[in-house]
Design a protein around this motif. Sequence first.
Motif, PDB file in Angstrom:
ATOM      1  N   PHE A 196      57.586  35.882  39.360  1.00  0.00           N
ATOM      2  CA  PHE A 196      56.237  35.651  38.862  1.00  0.00           C
ATOM      3  C   PHE A 196      56.230  36.038  37.388  1.00  0.00           C
ATOM      4  O   PHE A 196      56.816  37.045  37.006  1.00  0.00           O
ATOM      5  CB  PHE A 196      55.217  36.512  39.601  1.00  0.00           C
ATOM      6  N   THR A 197      55.573  35.220  36.561  1.00  0.00           N
ATOM      7  CA  THR A 197      55.591  35.514  35.130  1.00  0.00           C
ATOM      8  C   THR A 197      54.238  35.285  34.485  1.00  0.00           C
ATOM      9  O   THR A 197      53.497  34.372  34.867  1.00  0.00           O
ATOM     10  CB  THR A 197      56.665  34.682  34.396  1.00  0.00           C
ATOM     11  N   SER A 198      53.923  36.144  33.534  1.00  0.00           N
ATOM     12  CA  SER A 198      52.721  35.993  32.715  1.00  0.00           C
ATOM     13  C   SER A 198      53.101  35.661  31.277  1.00  0.00           C
ATOM     14  O   SER A 198      52.258  35.622  30.397  1.00  0.00           O
ATOM     15  CB  SER A 198      51.898  37.285  32.747  1.00  0.00           C
ATOM     16  N   SER A 199      54.397  35.432  31.054  1.00  0.00           N
ATOM     17  CA  SER A 199      54.883  35.090  29.712  1.00  0.00           C
ATOM     18  C   SER A 199      54.676  33.607  29.451  1.00  0.00           C
ATOM     19  O   SER A 199      54.592  32.812  30.375  1.00  0.00           O
ATOM     20  CB  SER A 199      56.379  35.409  29.604  1.00  0.00           C
TER      21      SER A 199
ATOM     22  N   GLY B  41      33.318  25.877  36.254  1.00  0.00           N
ATOM     23  CA  GLY B  41      33.523  27.030  35.382  1.00  0.00           C
ATOM     24  C   GLY B  41      34.835  26.981  34.627  1.00  0.00           C
ATOM     25  O   GLY B  41      35.363  25.914  34.319  1.00  0.00           O
ATOM     26  N   SER B  42      35.376  28.156  34.347  1.00  0.00           N
ATOM     27  CA  SER B  42      36.630  28.270  33.604  1.00  0.00           C
ATOM     28  C   SER B  42      37.735  28.724  34.540  1.00  0.00           C
ATOM     29  O   SER B  42      37.479  29.368  35.563  1.00  0.00           O
ATOM     30  CB  SER B  42      36.494  29.295  32.472  1.00  0.00           C
ATOM     31  N   ILE B  43      38.953  28.412  34.178  1.00  0.00           N
ATOM     32  CA  ILE B  43      40.096  28.884  34.954  1.00  0.00           C
ATOM     33  C   ILE B  43      40.186  30.404  34.813  1.00  0.00           C
ATOM     34  O   ILE B  43      39.877  30.961  33.760  1.00  0.00           O
ATOM     35  CB  ILE B  43      41.396  28.182  34.505  1.00  0.00           C
ATOM     36  N   VAL B  44      40.578  31.085  35.894  1.00  0.00           N
ATOM     37  CA  VAL B  44      40.616  32.545  35.922  1.00  0.00           C
ATOM     38  C   VAL B  44      42.065  33.026  35.971  1.00  0.00           C
ATOM     39  O   VAL B  44      42.856  32.558  36.794  1.00  0.00           O
ATOM     40  CB  VAL B  44      39.855  33.092  37.158  1.00  0.00           C
ATOM     41  N   ASN B  45      42.392  33.944  35.078  1.00  0.00           N
ATOM     42  CA  ASN B  45      43.714  34.578  35.072  1.00  0.00           C
ATOM     43  C   ASN B  45      43.643  35.780  36.006  1.00  0.00           C
ATOM     44  O   ASN B  45      43.001  36.778  35.699  1.00  0.00           O
ATOM     45  CB  ASN B  45      44.089  35.016  33.655  1.00  0.00           C
ATOM     46  N   ASN B  46      44.312  35.674  37.167  1.00  0.00           N
ATOM     47  CA  ASN B  46      44.293  36.742  38.171  1.00  0.00           C
ATOM     48  C   ASN B  46      45.407  37.759  37.967  1.00  0.00           C
ATOM     49  O   ASN B  46      45.537  38.699  38.745  1.00  0.00           O
ATOM     50  CB  ASN B  46      44.415  36.129  39.573  1.00  0.00           C
ATOM     51  N   GLY B  47      46.245  37.568  36.935  1.00  0.00           N
ATOM     52  CA  GLY B  47      47.377  38.463  36.697  1.00  0.00           C
ATOM     53  C   GLY B  47      48.597  38.031  37.493  1.00  0.00           C
ATOM     54  O   GLY B  47      48.493  37.278  38.466  1.00  0.00           O
ATOM     55  N   GLY B  48      49.749  38.504  37.065  1.00  0.00           N
ATOM     56  CA  GLY B  48      50.982  38.162  37.763  1.00  0.00           C
ATOM     57  C   GLY B  48      51.330  36.685  37.707  1.00  0.00           C
ATOM     58  O   GLY B  48      52.070  36.177  38.557  1.00  0.00           O
ATOM     59  N   GLY B  49      50.799  35.969  36.730  1.00  0.00           N
ATOM     60  CA  GLY B  49      51.096  34.545  36.589  1.00  0.00           C
ATOM     61  C   GLY B  49      50.262  33.648  37.484  1.00  0.00           C
ATOM     62  O   GLY B  49      50.526  32.451  37.573  1.00  0.00           O
ATOM     63  N   LEU B  50      49.235  34.198  38.167  1.00  0.00           N
ATOM     64  CA  LEU B  50      48.389  33.401  39.057  1.00  0.00           C
ATOM     65  C   LEU B  50      47.080  33.058  38.365  1.00  0.00           C
ATOM     66  O   LEU B  50      46.351  33.947  37.912  1.00  0.00           O
ATOM     67  CB  LEU B  50      48.107  34.164  40.354  1.00  0.00           C
ATOM     68  N   TRP B  51      46.790  31.754  38.300  1.00  0.00           N
ATOM     69  CA  TRP B  51      45.566  31.245  37.686  1.00  0.00           C
ATOM     70  C   TRP B  51      44.830  30.412  38.730  1.00  0.00           C
ATOM     71  O   TRP B  51      45.461  29.652  39.467  1.00  0.00           O
ATOM     72  CB  TRP B  51      45.890  30.382  36.467  1.00  0.00           C
ATOM     73  N   THR B  52      43.497  30.534  38.809  1.00  0.00           N
ATOM     74  CA  THR B  52      42.729  29.782  39.800  1.00  0.00           C
ATOM     75  C   THR B  52      41.460  29.190  39.194  1.00  0.00           C
ATOM     76  O   THR B  52      40.901  29.711  38.237  1.00  0.00           O
ATOM     77  CB  THR B  52      42.326  30.679  40.995  1.00  0.00           C
ATOM     78  N   GLN B  53      41.040  28.079  39.817  1.00  0.00           N
ATOM     79  CA  GLN B  53      39.784  27.442  39.434  1.00  0.00           C
ATOM     80  C   GLN B  53      39.249  26.708  40.651  1.00  0.00           C
ATOM     81  O   GLN B  53      40.023  26.201  41.482  1.00  0.00           O
ATOM     82  CB  GLN B  53      39.987  26.476  38.258  1.00  0.00           C
ATOM     83  N   VAL B  54      37.926  26.637  40.778  1.00  0.00           N
ATOM     84  CA  VAL B  54      37.285  26.017  41.940  1.00  0.00           C
ATOM     85  C   VAL B  54      37.027  24.539  41.671  1.00  0.00           C
ATOM     86  O   VAL B  54      36.534  24.162  40.605  1.00  0.00           O
ATOM     87  CB  VAL B  54      35.967  26.742  42.280  1.00  0.00           C
TER      88      VAL B  54
END
Length: 192
Positions: free
Chosen positions: A113-116, A137-150
Amino acid sequence: MTLKDVNGNPVSGKTVTLAAGSGSSTITTVSGTTNASGQATFTVKDTVAQSVTYTATDTSDSVTVTQTASVTFTAGTPTAAQSTVSASPTTITANGTATSTISVQLRDAYNNFTSSFPVGGTGVTLAITAGTGTLQGSIVNNGGGLWTQVLLSPNSAGSGTATGTITGTGTIIGTATVTYVAAGGVTSSIVC
């Protein structure tokens, strides 16, 4: 590593080994015999993002060096081959209110998993590139390289494909498709 005697003087001509306390790193001996400065040289590398503690041993005298060295190996930049874009659930009702969560999981070439980000990369963007549906809305950075959006369903059956890209570079990470099904229900008719 530098081998010294109790008075702090470098000790030359001693054979030294290096061992990892845990993890999966690779140790390469560059020079396993201490030189005039008491130094023996090793290189370490790893494909797993982790912290590893190393211990040196003077095998000539069967003495384990009490001081250890810790190295933190960090994940690299994301690759499309290992990163994923997914939807949950993959099928929702076409009623204008049902939603699916689109997730982008960034991973480097070694599946860490990467956030780089690569040079010029600043984040992740999702866009509907085929079909219908609206990203909320906007995409959410959940940390650990995980991004989510509805993703919000439309009012008509069909599908929508969301494409994830690295913001700033345009590198496509992947796609996820959500299917919209007509709302079920009981229908009646009057026959005269």
